[in-house]
Enzyme design. Sequence first.
Site, short mmCIF file in Angstrom:
data_model
loop_
_atom_site.label_atom_id
_atom_site.label_comp_id
_atom_site.label_asym_id
_atom_site.label_seq_id
_atom_site.Cartn_x
_atom_site.Cartn_y
_atom_site.Cartn_z
N CYS A 89 -17.56 -17.74 -0.12
CA CYS A 89 -17.58 -19.20 -0.18
C CYS A 89 -17.19 -19.70 -1.57
CB CYS A 89 -18.93 -19.74 0.27
SG CYS A 89 -19.20 -19.49 2.03
N HIS A 111 -20.43 -16.43 5.45
CA HIS A 111 -21.47 -15.60 4.83
C HIS A 111 -21.66 -14.29 5.62
CE1 HIS A 111 -22.88 -18.53 1.87
NE2 HIS A 111 -22.59 -19.44 2.78
N GLU A 163 -23.52 -11.95 4.83
CA GLU A 163 -24.88 -11.44 4.61
C GLU A 163 -25.90 -11.93 5.62
OE1 GLU A 163 -24.11 -14.93 1.84
OE2 GLU A 163 -23.07 -13.12 2.44
#
Length: 529
Positions: A106, A190, A192
């Site tokens: 990002c 993302h 994660e």
Amino acid sequence: MLRIFKKADTETLNEIAEEMRVRKATKFVMLFSMGSQFDHLIVQRLAKLGVFAVVADPASVKAEDVKKAAPAGIILSGGPVSVAYDEPPPFDDTIFNLGIPTLGVCLGFQMWAKHLGAPVRLQEKREFGVHTFTLKGEDPLFARVAKETKVLETHGDSVEESTALTSLGSTDNTPVAAGRKGHLWGVQFHPEVTDTEAGTQIYENFMQICGITDRFPAHNVAEQKIAELKKLVGSKKVLIALSGGSDSSVVAYLLRNTGAQLKGVYIRGIDRPDDEAYVKKYFGSADWIELEVADATKEFLKALKGKTTMREKRLAMRGVYKDVLEKEIEKFGADFIAQGTLYTDLRESGHGHATGAVVAEIKVHHNVKLGFSVPEIGPLETEVKDSARSIGRDIGVPEDLLVRHPFPGPGLVVRIEGEVNAEKLKTARAVDGIYIEELRKAGLYETVWQAGAVVTASVHTESKGDGAGLGHVVALWAIWSVNGFTARFAQLPYEFLDRVSRRITNEVREVGAVVYRISDKPPATIEWG
């Protein structure tokens, strides 16, 4: 143990070398924490892969420090700053020129893209939530990733197509949802978070790109935490703030194994209907902990009088919460106080990794940085909800406690709009009781991560029997999540919502209408405020 890398001096480099020796690792990744809520999840994701991550301070680390430390790879996390219209975040852009494999997430992607001359602009159609990512071709970062896969996005800026980089994939409104230029990779989502289906594979692929093939053995996190707590508290007195939720219960069971003298305090006043019952059931007759119920109803109502904004109310109840615990500390003669504070709480409060990055304060948490008169213990401050529950299972915390919906730190204060008074508290408890009871009866309680009901400041005309009047609008909500950092609204059956709505309006005189919230996190937070 090294916490934050700020400068490549001899002492810090020796610490990194020692960590690598203990972990049997020959290579590591350097993560620049740019202020995202999800920073810790990157560390966690890498840890699950067996990869050592050194968290670096973007405000102080220079290219020369990176060269001396010699990481095998670099990751730049997301963050709340915009490179399109804000001051650029603190970071030495020449680090991008070192030739070290770098993954920007990002904001991190936008930073290196702008450094190379690619335009980064405010996106007309912003993307928050889960979207479909479509690969445009082959690249080692996306090896063994399906051509179309779900990803979690949360961005208002976008890297535009440019000769400065190659677009690797897109989403509905983002032509360059992933990009590459030589040793630099970037994604606008993302990897994660669990909502990104191929997140683990993407990080694994980046580790392969970095040449990190030796992985340190997995550690028993619970054993490690217990050993640290034993060393810290010995046989001294520890006061534990118990809520009846999973986090404080896990903390109590961790401390149970230390030999310390334990006393749990449950604070009554703004709690949910069944919280006290759970605390008494599992801790009231236990021979390893003393339990006290402190009734602070009057104190809470007095402090909340005249407070109308969520921030004002959070601060007001936070003061009472601390005062009650300080009295119990003195009464017990406690040497320490322990809380079930999670990393999520720290991060949303604007704390977390101690870097120079801009960290957004999303909300004031009741249990963060209170400044007690005795040292505070937070064994779960490095954990999110799912990992804290895993630790609990490892040490024998009853499953009934672990699967309880998270306790809202400020209690029902955050589930009442406007001023909190005795009448609204009574309504909030009644509505919550019906909602949770019906979730359990329908077999839905354990399928959702958390659910709640908000007594809003809106009123609705009502017609009950032959009378007519105005009643509160109650907003129900339920979310699906794993860790609390991200969430999706739970698509509960209409038949169920219909049944709950009818029960609430029939049984709770003060309610005039019921609505259901369908917003995800992000952009919404889980609790109302």
